[in-house]
Design a protein around this motif. Structure first.
Motif, PDB file in Angstrom:
ATOM      1  N   VAL A   1       0.835  -1.204   0.000  1.00 33.31           N
ATOM      2  CA  VAL A   1       0.000   0.000   0.000  1.00 33.31           C
ATOM      3  C   VAL A   1       0.873   1.258   0.000  1.00 33.31           C
ATOM      4  CG1 VAL A   1      -1.637   1.356   1.380  1.00 33.31           C
ATOM      5  CG2 VAL A   1      -1.998  -1.109   1.064  1.00 33.31           C
ATOM      6  N   CYS A   2       1.954   1.235   0.768  1.00 31.60           N
ATOM      7  CA  CYS A   2       2.821   2.422   0.817  1.00 31.60           C
ATOM      8  C   CYS A   2       3.559   2.628  -0.500  1.00 31.60           C
ATOM      9  CB  CYS A   2       3.791   2.308   1.988  1.00 31.60           C
ATOM     10  SG  CYS A   2       2.979   2.497   3.593  1.00 31.60           S
ATOM     11  N   TYR A   3       3.949   1.552  -1.153  1.00 26.26           N
ATOM     12  CA  TYR A   3       4.519   1.692  -2.496  1.00 26.26           C
ATOM     13  C   TYR A   3       3.485   2.290  -3.445  1.00 26.26           C
ATOM     14  CZ  TYR A   3       9.057  -0.678  -1.992  1.00 26.26           C
ATOM     15  OH  TYR A   3      10.352  -0.991  -1.657  1.00 26.26           O
ATOM     16  N   TYR A   4       2.234   1.864  -3.301  1.00 28.81           N
ATOM     17  CA  TYR A   4       1.149   2.411  -4.132  1.00 28.81           C
ATOM     18  C   TYR A   4       1.022   3.917  -3.900  1.00 28.81           C
ATOM     19  CZ  TYR A   4      -3.601   3.099  -5.950  1.00 28.81           C
ATOM     20  OH  TYR A   4      -4.706   3.558  -6.648  1.00 28.81           O
ATOM     21  N   GLU A   5       1.084   4.327  -2.637  1.00 30.75           N
ATOM     22  CA  GLU A   5       0.941   5.744  -2.308  1.00 30.75           C
ATOM     23  C   GLU A   5       2.083   6.578  -2.869  1.00 30.75           C
ATOM     24  OE1 GLU A   5      -1.541   7.244  -1.061  1.00 30.75           O
ATOM     25  OE2 GLU A   5      -2.761   5.609  -0.266  1.00 30.75           O
ATOM     26  N   THR A   6       3.243   5.967  -3.046  1.00 32.84           N
ATOM     27  CA  THR A   6       4.386   6.687  -3.626  1.00 32.84           C
ATOM     28  C   THR A   6       4.472   6.469  -5.142  1.00 32.84           C
ATOM     29  OG1 THR A   6       5.872   4.824  -3.122  1.00 32.84           O
ATOM     30  CG2 THR A   6       5.718   6.591  -1.487  1.00 32.84           C
TER      31      THR A   6
ATOM     32  N   TYR B   1       4.119   1.485  -8.601  1.00 29.05           N
ATOM     33  CA  TYR B   1       3.077   0.471  -8.769  1.00 29.05           C
ATOM     34  C   TYR B   1       3.656  -0.923  -9.004  1.00 29.05           C
ATOM     35  CZ  TYR B   1       0.277   4.674  -9.182  1.00 29.05           C
ATOM     36  OH  TYR B   1      -0.314   5.893  -8.940  1.00 29.05           O
ATOM     37  N   GLU B   2       4.841  -0.984  -9.570  1.00 23.50           N
ATOM     38  CA  GLU B   2       5.461  -2.290  -9.793  1.00 23.50           C
ATOM     39  C   GLU B   2       5.737  -2.990  -8.469  1.00 23.50           C
ATOM     40  OE1 GLU B   2       9.455  -4.241 -11.897  1.00 23.50           O
ATOM     41  OE2 GLU B   2       8.962  -2.133 -12.211  1.00 23.50           O
ATOM     42  N   GLN B   3       6.367  -2.274  -7.538  1.00 21.38           N
ATOM     43  CA  GLN B   3       6.637  -2.868  -6.226  1.00 21.38           C
ATOM     44  C   GLN B   3       5.348  -3.054  -5.423  1.00 21.38           C
ATOM     45  OE1 GLN B   3       9.594  -4.111  -4.869  1.00 21.38           O
ATOM     46  NE2 GLN B   3      10.149  -3.920  -7.038  1.00 21.38           N
TER      47      GLN B   3
ATOM     48  N   TYR C   1       4.181  -6.783  -3.571  1.00 18.41           N
ATOM     49  CA  TYR C   1       3.898  -7.061  -2.163  1.00 18.41           C
ATOM     50  C   TYR C   1       2.402  -7.263  -1.889  1.00 18.41           C
ATOM     51  CZ  TYR C   1       8.774  -6.313  -1.202  1.00 18.41           C
ATOM     52  OH  TYR C   1      10.143  -6.458  -1.184  1.00 18.41           O
ATOM     53  N   CYS C   2       1.551  -6.582  -2.627  1.00 17.38           N
ATOM     54  CA  CYS C   2       0.115  -6.837  -2.444  1.00 17.38           C
ATOM     55  C   CYS C   2      -0.256  -8.224  -2.962  1.00 17.38           C
ATOM     56  CB  CYS C   2      -0.721  -5.759  -3.144  1.00 17.38           C
ATOM     57  SG  CYS C   2      -0.782  -4.199  -2.225  1.00 17.38           S
ATOM     58  N   GLN C   3       0.367  -8.661  -4.052  1.00 16.24           N
ATOM     59  CA  GLN C   3       0.131 -10.014  -4.541  1.00 16.24           C
ATOM     60  C   GLN C   3       0.634 -11.052  -3.547  1.00 16.24           C
ATOM     61  OE1 GLN C   3       2.047  -9.731  -8.399  1.00 16.24           O
ATOM     62  NE2 GLN C   3       0.072  -9.771  -9.445  1.00 16.24           N
TER      63      GLN C   3
ATOM     64  N   ILE D   1      -4.278  -1.421  -8.089  1.00 15.05           N
ATOM     65  CA  ILE D   1      -2.924  -1.305  -8.644  1.00 15.05           C
ATOM     66  C   ILE D   1      -2.939  -1.603 -10.140  1.00 15.05           C
ATOM     67  CG2 ILE D   1      -0.614  -2.306  -8.633  1.00 15.05           C
ATOM     68  CD1 ILE D   1      -1.105  -2.846  -5.582  1.00 15.05           C
ATOM     69  N   TYR D   2      -3.600  -2.701 -10.512  1.00 13.45           N
ATOM     70  CA  TYR D   2      -3.659  -3.062 -11.928  1.00 13.45           C
ATOM     71  C   TYR D   2      -4.385  -1.993 -12.746  1.00 13.45           C
ATOM     72  CZ  TYR D   2      -1.784  -7.779 -11.305  1.00 13.45           C
ATOM     73  OH  TYR D   2      -0.959  -8.842 -11.060  1.00 13.45           O
ATOM     74  N   ARG D   3      -5.426  -1.408 -12.153  1.00 17.85           N
ATOM     75  CA  ARG D   3      -6.168  -0.374 -12.888  1.00 17.85           C
ATOM     76  C   ARG D   3      -5.287   0.862 -13.096  1.00 17.85           C
ATOM     77  NH1 ARG D   3     -10.584   3.193 -11.566  1.00 17.85           N
ATOM     78  NH2 ARG D   3     -10.605   2.454  -9.417  1.00 17.85           N
ATOM     79  N   LYS D   4      -4.460   1.183 -12.094  1.00 18.08           N
ATOM     80  CA  LYS D   4      -3.545   2.313 -12.225  1.00 18.08           C
ATOM     81  C   LYS D   4      -2.532   2.093 -13.340  1.00 18.08           C
ATOM     82  CE  LYS D   4      -4.182   5.730  -9.233  1.00 18.08           C
ATOM     83  NZ  LYS D   4      -4.201   7.157  -9.628  1.00 18.08           N
ATOM     84  N   THR D   5      -2.107   0.842 -13.513  1.00 14.55           N
ATOM     85  CA  THR D   5      -1.104   0.543 -14.528  1.00 14.55           C
ATOM     86  C   THR D   5      -1.737   0.283 -15.888  1.00 14.55           C
ATOM     87  OG1 THR D   5      -1.135  -1.821 -13.950  1.00 14.55           O
ATOM     88  CG2 THR D   5       0.470  -0.427 -12.822  1.00 14.55           C
ATOM     89  N   GLY D   6      -3.063   0.355 -15.961  1.00 19.93           N
ATOM     90  CA  GLY D   6      -3.756   0.173 -17.225  1.00 19.93           C
ATOM     91  C   GLY D   6      -4.064  -1.259 -17.577  1.00 19.93           C
ATOM     92  N   ASP D   7      -3.792  -2.191 -16.657  1.00 14.24           N
ATOM     93  CA  ASP D   7      -4.087  -3.605 -16.906  1.00 14.24           C
ATOM     94  C   ASP D   7      -5.490  -3.894 -16.379  1.00 14.24           C
ATOM     95  OD1 ASP D   7      -4.189  -6.334 -17.241  1.00 14.24           O
ATOM     96  OD2 ASP D   7      -2.178  -6.698 -16.452  1.00 14.24           O
ATOM     97  N   ASN D   8      -6.487  -3.457 -17.149  1.00 11.57           N
ATOM     98  CA  ASN D   8      -7.867  -3.588 -16.686  1.00 11.57           C
ATOM     99  C   ASN D   8      -8.332  -5.041 -16.616  1.00 11.57           C
ATOM    100  OD1 ASN D   8      -8.946  -0.729 -16.393  1.00 11.57           O
ATOM    101  ND2 ASN D   8      -8.056  -0.643 -18.433  1.00 11.57           N
ATOM    102  N   TYR D   9      -7.762  -5.892 -17.452  1.00 10.71           N
ATOM    103  CA  TYR D   9      -8.136  -7.311 -17.415  1.00 10.71           C
ATOM    104  C   TYR D   9      -7.790  -7.916 -16.056  1.00 10.71           C
ATOM    105  CZ  TYR D   9      -8.331 -12.268 -18.581  1.00 10.71           C
ATOM    106  OH  TYR D   9      -8.615 -13.606 -18.578  1.00 10.71           O
ATOM    107  N   GLN D  10      -6.551  -7.694 -15.597  1.00 11.61           N
ATOM    108  CA  GLN D  10      -6.134  -8.208 -14.286  1.00 11.61           C
ATOM    109  C   GLN D  10      -6.902  -7.522 -13.161  1.00 11.61           C
ATOM    110  OE1 GLN D  10      -4.400 -10.750 -13.701  1.00 11.61           O
ATOM    111  NE2 GLN D  10      -2.694 -11.003 -15.111  1.00 11.61           N
TER     112      GLN D  10
END
Length: 324
Positions: A133-138, A141-143, A147-149, A168-177
């Motif tokens: 979550v903290c990586y997401y906040e910074t 998105y890869e990291q 860790y969320c996975q 996270i996936y939606r932020k990276t544009g991977d809407n399928y995942q």
């Protein structure tokens, strides 16, 4: 008071056992007071304990717990920092410090401490999820995904974690995942309106408007007083070119929340789209501009809405725009 000063003097002059014994006495008193819900008194005893013995890691740890329970997060952070400094192998203190940093939005600091916690206990759901979550906040998105996975694999029935994986996936544009993750979260708890809205948005991003409409209608049914649900449903209907229904949905958002700037912005877009279908009816265009102005009155930080207002004011009503 004289006795306390004398004891402090003993510690300073090279008799550490006496100060350590005093620290333990205060710690024991604090434990009893905590059990009796005498919180303020217990905190004072713990503060005395760590004054007698600056290397008393357990005292700092409990002090951190109690300050955190009281909502004193800055004080809790200081206490946990001391506990971690004194015991680099204390998983619980590192986890707690990471959570306090996260609460304080000190995400970079939280990442450092959470990472240490994952080294101490690699299979900790809380440590891996907090780190993700903290990586997401910074915006790493890869990291965040890593860790969320990991947390999701350790606790696959945790709907909060699965929803975060979807975000996270939606932020990276991977809407399928993202869709798969949101579906898993809803399989655990089908009543999560926020997850329904996120799933609907992911479907919209993929132009899968039929399943988007289905899940968004369920979200509105589950939370009719949520203006955000009506706004997202309105956007879906707008994409489907069902303008009358879209307008009704945006109007509902404004009825539920009169200061819904997103509702007014959506009403403006819908009115303009309706004007494009009937260009003889310039009242629809005027109405669109009025809705956008109202939206900007409620929230001026909307570059897209401001651009729409400027563009169509000049294009459709040039004389009026110049007079402004």
């Amino acid at each position: 008071m004289v006795s306390q000063c004398c004891c402090v003097g003993c510690r300073v002059s090279g008799v550490p056992w006496l100060s350590k014994a005093k620290a333990v006495d205060h710690y024991v008193d604090a434990t009893i007071m905590r059990q009796n819900q005498q919180t303020e008194e217990a905190i004072k005893e713990l503060e005395a304990a760590v004054q007698w013995d600056h290397g008393f890691a357990m005292g700092y740890s409990m002090l951190g717990d109690m300050q955190r329970e009281r909502g004193n997060f800055d004080e809790a952070a200081v206490a946990y920092e001391n506990a971690c400094r004194l015991d680099a192998w204390a998983f619980k203190d590192h986890l707690n410090l990471g959570q306090v940093y996260q609460t304080l939005k000190r995400f970079a600091d939280a990442i450092t401490v959470y990472y240490r916690a994952t080294q101490l206990e690699p299979d900790s759901v809380d440590a891996n999820f907090g780190l993700g979550v903290c990586y997401y906040e910074t915006e790493n998105y890869e990291q965040a995904a890593v860790y969320c996975q990991k947390a999701a694999s350790l606790d696959p029935d945790n709907e909060e974690i699965m929803a975060s994986v979807g975000d996270i996936y939606r932020k990276t544009g991977d809407n399928y995942q993202a869709i798969n993750a949101y579906k898993q979260a809803l399989e655990v708890d089908g009543g999560q309106v926020g997850v329904m809205l996120s799933l609907g948005t992911a479907y919209i991003n993929m132009d899968r408007l039929d399943p988007a409409l289905m899940i968004l209608e369920k979200a509105v049914e589950a939370a009719p007083e949520d203006p955000g649900a009506h706004v997202v449903l309105g956007f879906c209907l707008l994409k489907r070119k069902e303008y009358d229904r879209a307008m009704s949905s945006y109007e509902k958002a404004v009825q539920v929340e009169p200061e819904s700037f997103k509702g007014y912005s959506g009403m403006g877009v819908t009115s303009m789209m309706m004007y494009f279908k009937d260009k003889q009816n310039k009242d629809l265009a005027r109405q669109a501009l009025d809705y956008w102005r109202r939206s900007l009155e409620l929230n001026s930080d909307q570059p897209q809405t401001q651009n729409l207002l400027n563009k169509y004011s000049r294009k459709l009503f040039p004389a009026r725009a110049e007079s402004r």
